[in-house]
Enzyme design. Structure first.
Site, short mmCIF file in Angstrom:
data_model
loop_
_atom_site.label_atom_id
_atom_site.label_comp_id
_atom_site.label_asym_id
_atom_site.label_seq_id
_atom_site.Cartn_x
_atom_site.Cartn_y
_atom_site.Cartn_z
CG ASP A 27 -2.01 -0.92 1.20
OD1 ASP A 27 -2.54 -1.10 0.10
OD2 ASP A 27 -2.38 -1.48 2.25
CE LYS A 49 -8.21 0.14 -1.51
NZ LYS A 49 -8.83 -0.60 -0.43
CG MET A 166 -7.92 7.12 7.05
SD MET A 166 -8.83 5.74 6.33
CE MET A 166 -9.18 4.76 7.78
N1 SAH Z 1 -3.82 0.00 9.39
C1 SAH Z 1 -3.21 1.29 9.62
C2 SAH Z 1 -4.20 2.42 9.43
C3 SAH Z 1 -4.74 2.51 8.02
S1 SAH Z 1 -5.77 3.89 7.80
C4 SAH Z 1 -2.59 1.33 11.01
O1 SAH Z 1 -2.82 0.44 11.83
O2 SAH Z 1 -1.81 2.26 11.27
C5 SAH Z 1 -4.61 5.10 7.23
C6 SAH Z 1 -4.44 6.17 8.28
O3 SAH Z 1 -3.50 5.80 9.25
C7 SAH Z 1 -3.91 7.49 7.75
O4 SAH Z 1 -4.92 8.25 7.13
C8 SAH Z 1 -3.42 8.13 9.02
O5 SAH Z 1 -4.50 8.60 9.79
C9 SAH Z 1 -2.83 6.94 9.75
N2 SAH Z 1 -1.37 6.77 9.52
C10 SAH Z 1 -0.76 5.67 9.08
N3 SAH Z 1 0.58 5.84 9.04
C11 SAH Z 1 0.82 7.09 9.49
C12 SAH Z 1 2.00 7.86 9.72
N4 SAH Z 1 3.22 7.37 9.47
N5 SAH Z 1 1.85 9.12 10.20
C13 SAH Z 1 0.63 9.62 10.46
N6 SAH Z 1 -0.51 8.95 10.27
C14 SAH Z 1 -0.43 7.68 9.81
#
Ligand code: SAH
Length: 236
Positions: A27, A49, A166
């Site tokens: 992803d 996405k 998000m």
């Molecule tokens: N499965 C992922 C989340 C997926 S949804 C998890 O457990 O982290 C995607 C969202 O995760 C982004 O829109 C943001 O809100 C957050 N996110 C993921 N990686 C990030 C990062 N390095 N810094 C800030 N927000 C992050």
């Protein structure tokens, strides 16, 4: 689960399976640093996405996973953070199992907890917060511009920490929903963009001003929003 931002946050088990992979399906939030550590001979398939734009619809992703596996390849489905937190991991596992493909799930360090930590914020803290709720802002705005299926009253009443993934574009809606449900306008908020990367940036403010501040600073996804007293621990 690839963890957020920094390849060092991968688990040892995920690392060992990646070394044996024939194909990696990944992803947008999987870091370039991590991709650079994959075996040279494994094939790479980007199915990321971006907000509002699906480069590959979910059924196509499921099909890709099944096809590679049925061709006898060892497939790693690499997702940012933890695959089961807003990652649609459950759907992909179900699709594989339905097709008779064996799957093991390796959890990851989720951005919901690790990105606040990168800015010095503990999501729970003795005497400050003994409850943490993680929500997605993705569907927070219905077509009429009104807050959709989130229970704002319950969220505003909860005296712990609220973590929003998000949530950047829904920030004005989230602010309005929480204030409308009676949350204190002075509640501290911290927004952490690009956690665990050199581009990490932290924006702080009170609930009633945070949406304006985020707009002024051009805050963008990916970001984790932390709402509650613990946000006061944020370090720039
Ligand atoms: N499965 C992922 C989340 C997926 S949804 C998890 O457990 O982290 C995607 C969202 O995760 C982004 O829109 C943001 O809100 C957050 N996110 C993921 N990686 C990030 C990062 N390095 N810094 C800030 N927000 C992050």
């Amino acid at each position: 689960g690839a963890g957020p931002g920094d390849p060092g946050l991968l688990t040892l088990r995920a690392w060992s399976l990646l070394q044996q992979a024939d194909a990696v399906v990944y992803d947008r939030l999987v870091s370039d640093g991590l991709m650079a550590l994959l075996p040279a001979d494994c094939s790479r398939h980007y199915v990321g996405k971006t907000s509002g734009y699906h480069s590959l619809p979910q059924p196509e992703i499921n099909r890709l996973l099944v096809e590679h596996a049925q061709a006898g390849r060892r497939v790693v489905r690499l997702k940012g953070g933890d695959p089961f937190l807003f990652g649609r991991g459950g759907e992909e596992v179900a699709a594989c199992r339905e097709a008779g493909v064996e799957v093991s799930v390796i959890p990851g360090v989720t951005s919901a907890f690790a990105v606040p930590a990168a800015a010095g914020i503990p999501v729970t803290h003795r005497g400050q917060s003994r409850q943490v709720t993680v929500i997605t802002g993705h569907d927070a705005v219905s077509p009429g511009g009104l807050p959709a299926d989130l229970d704002w009253a319950a969220l505003a009443r909860g005296r712990g920490t609220l973590v929003v993934l998000m949530g950047v574009s829904a920030l004005p809606t989230i602010r309005a929903g929480l204030l409308g449900a009676g949350m204190d306008p002075a509640t501290p908020v911290a927004i952490v963009e690009n956690g665990w990367t050199p581009a990490q940036r932290v924006t702080t403010g009170a609930l009633d001003e945070i949406a304006d501040r985020a707009r002024e600073r051009g805050v963008e996804s990916p970001a984790v929003i932390v709402i509650g007293d613990v946000a006061g621990h944020a370090r720039p």
